[in-house]
Design an enzyme around this catalytic site. Structure first.
Site, PDB file in Angstrom:
ATOM      1  CB  THR A 199      19.680 -32.306  15.325  1.00  0.00           C
ATOM      2  OG1 THR A 199      20.687 -31.640  15.937  1.00  0.00           O
ATOM      3  CG2 THR A 199      20.109 -32.114  13.821  1.00  0.00           C
ATOM      4  NE  ARG A 227      28.818 -28.457  20.728  1.00  0.00           N
ATOM      5  CZ  ARG A 227      27.619 -29.059  19.612  1.00  0.00           C
ATOM      6  NH1 ARG A 227      26.903 -28.595  19.252  1.00  0.00           N
ATOM      7  NH2 ARG A 227      27.946 -30.420  19.756  1.00  0.00           N
ATOM      8  CB  THR A 250      20.245 -36.719  15.405  1.00  0.00           C
ATOM      9  OG1 THR A 250      20.211 -36.018  16.836  1.00  0.00           O
ATOM     10  CG2 THR A 250      19.698 -37.758  15.425  1.00  0.00           C
TER      11      THR A 250
END
Ligand code: ASP
Length: 333
Positions: A199, A227, A250
């Protein structure tokens, strides 16, 4: 003589102005996980570091020119979304079905305004869409096809889902699926975290004293059933409040959601009066890790202090405080 005096006073005045220049700073991350020195060639490491520096400097330029923290955060994140190195935008991980579903969120510390999107597949810059949700809708979070309709209405750039494809991420999906076996999705939890993280995020303090935070991600490799991780959840993956701090996270999203990590750090600053180092270290090392949650955060406060704790082997990260040099790092120091 008069000219000389005038010159002296001008010099003194400019020094005084420089001395009272308000603090400003930016920090970014490109994901935490099992990132080891041995995984990279010297050239690859340099390329990652250059991209991180480019992103932090793009955001810094906005702040140095008196721009807003929100703009600096978006600018930095868009550099990372456009890079195939990170799990956001181009280079996003693949879902189990072989596509990309992107999540992003943004928060303004000045007024606690926030915007988020989950599971978008055709929006070139999910962080830009999160901002549009915050500024142009009465909602905080939009998802799926509705979010895409809104993006179109807002005139944001749409792309084919294949725009986010990269060979490296595809190979990760194949490996992940091989390890999982089709039937045993629970084995997902045992997957090496190299398959999961990457991320991107940014936090900033502008010269007006305002904080902002943003996070953008492709989520976790081989994710299924729509998800959604922590990145688009305000308080879990992103938080900003001028009364405390700004955070972008993250890591293993399920844990960041359950421990509302970003907001927990800032609540500790706000209500316990501790600094961001104490609050961040406590949550990442003493709360999250014993519970089984791996990952890290970047944190900034209103004085322009930055802290970037993580409990994994590494976290791609960079910071620039005021006009100091850019600092870029990947592994534990
Ligand atoms: N936190 C993200 C998620 O769970 C993954 C990451 O940080 O790379 O979706």
């Amino acid at each position: 003589m008069l000219r000389y005096l005038l010159l002296i006073s001008l010099v003194l005045l400019s020094h005084a102005a420089a001395a009272v220049e308000p603090p400003f700073a930016i920090a970014i991350h490109g994901g935490a996980g099992t990132i080891k020195r041995s995984d990279f060639s010297a050239e690859q490491e340099t390329a990652y570091k250059q991209k991180l520096a480019e992103a932090v400097e793009a955001g810094h330029a906005v702040l140095a020119n008196g721009g807003e923290a929100m703009d600096a955060v978006i600018t930095a994140i868009q550099v990372l979304e456009a890079s195939p190195f990170f799990n956001a935008g181009v280079g996003a991980v693949y879902t189990f079905e072989g596509g990309h579903e992107l999540d992003a969120s943004i928060m303004n510390g000045a007024n606690l305004a926030a915007g988020a999107v989950a599971g978008v597949t055709t929006v070139k810059s999910p962080i830009a869409l999160a901002r549009a949700v915050m500024e142009q809708s009465v909602h905080v979070m939009l998802s799926g096809s509705g979010a895409e309709q809104f993006a179109e209405q807002q005139g944001l750039e749409l792309v084919d889902n294949s725009y986010f494809n990269t060979e490296a991420r595809y190979q990760q999906l194949l490996k992940a699926k091989q390890r999982l076996g089709v039937a045993d999705y629970q084995a997902y939890l045992a997957l090496d975290d190299r398959f999961k993280y990457g991320t991107v995020g940014a936090v900033a303090l502008d010269k007006h004293g305002n904080l902002a935070a943003g996070t953008s991600t492709g989520g976790m490799t081989a994710k299924r059933w729509g998800r959604v991780g922590d990145a688009p959840i305000i308080g879990a993956g992103t938080w900003a409040d001028n009364a405390s701090c700004a955070v972008s996270a993250t890591g293993h999203g399920e844990y960041f959601i359950r421990y509302h990590v970003a907001a927990d750090i800032c609540s500790r600053v706000k209500y316990q009066g501790v600094d961001i180092v104490t609050a961040g270290d406590t949550v990442i090392h003493d709360v999250l890790l014993p519970a089984g949650g791996t990952g890290g955060v970047i944190i900034i406060d209103r004085q322009g202090n930055v802290h970037m704790p993580f409990n994994t082997a590494g976290m791609y990260r960079a910071q620039r405080i005021g006009n100091q040099q850019t600092e870029v790092a990947i592994y534990k120091n």
